[in-house]
Scaffold this motif. Sequence first.
Motif, PDB file in Angstrom:
ATOM      1  N   ILE A  97       4.671  -5.149   3.389  1.00 52.52           N
ATOM      2  CA  ILE A  97       3.338  -5.615   3.007  1.00 52.52           C
ATOM      3  C   ILE A  97       3.289  -5.940   1.525  1.00 52.52           C
ATOM      4  O   ILE A  97       2.794  -7.001   1.109  1.00 52.52           O
ATOM      5  N   SER A  98       3.832  -5.053   0.714  1.00 53.75           N
ATOM      6  CA  SER A  98       3.810  -5.256  -0.742  1.00 53.75           C
ATOM      7  C   SER A  98       4.676  -6.442  -1.165  1.00 53.75           C
ATOM      8  O   SER A  98       4.238  -7.292  -1.949  1.00 53.75           O
ATOM      9  N   GLN A  99       5.896  -6.508  -0.638  1.00 52.32           N
ATOM     10  CA  GLN A  99       6.836  -7.561  -1.043  1.00 52.32           C
ATOM     11  C   GLN A  99       6.359  -8.953  -0.644  1.00 52.32           C
ATOM     12  O   GLN A  99       6.649  -9.940  -1.325  1.00 52.32           O
ATOM     13  N   ASN A 100       5.607  -9.045   0.447  1.00 54.60           N
ATOM     14  CA  ASN A 100       5.158 -10.341   0.952  1.00 54.60           C
ATOM     15  C   ASN A 100       3.691 -10.631   0.652  1.00 54.60           C
ATOM     16  O   ASN A 100       3.148 -11.621   1.149  1.00 54.60           O
ATOM     17  N   LYS A 101       3.061  -9.734  -0.152  1.00 55.31           N
ATOM     18  CA  LYS A 101       1.647  -9.904  -0.545  1.00 55.31           C
ATOM     19  C   LYS A 101       0.758 -10.082   0.686  1.00 55.31           C
ATOM     20  O   LYS A 101      -0.039 -11.015   0.773  1.00 55.31           O
ATOM     21  N   LEU A 102       0.895  -9.152   1.620  1.00 49.85           N
ATOM     22  CA  LEU A 102       0.159  -9.202   2.876  1.00 49.85           C
ATOM     23  C   LEU A 102      -0.979  -8.191   2.886  1.00 49.85           C
ATOM     24  O   LEU A 102      -0.963  -7.212   2.136  1.00 49.85           O
ATOM     25  N   ASP A 103      -1.924  -8.420   3.776  1.00 52.22           N
ATOM     26  CA  ASP A 103      -2.954  -7.419   4.053  1.00 52.22           C
ATOM     27  C   ASP A 103      -2.569  -6.563   5.254  1.00 52.22           C
ATOM     28  O   ASP A 103      -3.018  -5.423   5.381  1.00 52.22           O
TER      29      ASP A 103
END
Length: 353
Positions: free
Chosen positions: A11-17
């Motif tokens: 989630i963090s690495q791909n800037k996801l919610d």
Amino acid sequence: MNKKIIIEQIISQNKLDAVLFYSFENRFWYSDFISTLGYLLITSKEAKLLVDGRYITEAKTTAKNVTVENFTNIFQSLSDICQKEQIINVGFEADYITYGQLQDWKQMLPKINFVPLNVRELRMIKDQEEIKRIQKACEIGDLAYQDILKNVKSGMTERELEAIILNSFSKNGATKASFETIVASGLRSSMPHGKASDKVINDNEIITCDFGCVFQGFCSDMTRTFALGTIDPKLIEIHNIVREAQMNGIKAVKPGIKIGEIDKICRDYITEKGYGEYFSHGTGHGLGIEIHEAPWVTKNEQTILKPGMVITVEPGIYIPELGGVRIEDDILVTENSYQILTQSPREIDILKR
């Protein structure tokens, strides 16, 4: 590594919610719950497993690491959750979801930005519970091989021998076979994936059996080649070469090794002995919830072995109009070396009936 932490990193690495798992394999990996249909929506705060009425009672009782919710209209349920939690950017399994499915999702959830994720490495490193289940599946496979050697005889068909294997799985606690069993006898043994047929097994033939089972959601995979009566000495020679090549490859398994080296070691030995052109497939593959999963034991694979990975090592030689040999074992990468999970003897069994 903790599964929650793995997803948080994605989630963090791909800037996801959030991450949305639709595949059975990844839903099961995270929740330890088996269902043919379901959706698992994971944010940095919580994981929601959405199932229909067929599974809701069981899921609420047995699913792990998740909050379970019932759905009647999955798109309405997902829309409501995403609106409430202000979820916009959602990662999806690009290696499991078809183009058609993605188009349907975009049409039904127009406010969501779906981001493709390559999750092939998600399940490569197994935790202790997963290793325990794979090891048990391997033990059941070893028992099946004992049943093969006890019961195989001239005059039975390959399908009858397959039935012995499947019955052994059932009586020893397996859920099912992990793939369609390979039984290839005589000249058919030169076919790497010769599924069990109505061919009659005769005296003085070589027989290759490639089989595996599922135990509590995790697979085993083993191949042994043996003889019924007297066989061509060249097949004995080939068996010895394959066994030596395989052991050379297995002995090289340890953390820090590029996995392509395992393939190279096995392939180079077989080539040195003059049979390189008859080794026609990769040396192995990862093993876990799926019978074939990352990493792949092939010459171009760049993945570095790490503790907790489980791979197969399965070189083979297949000569048309003569026969073939493959030997396969399941190997756990340990902290400093390896552990062979399949324990059946690798030397050729020459049976006299």
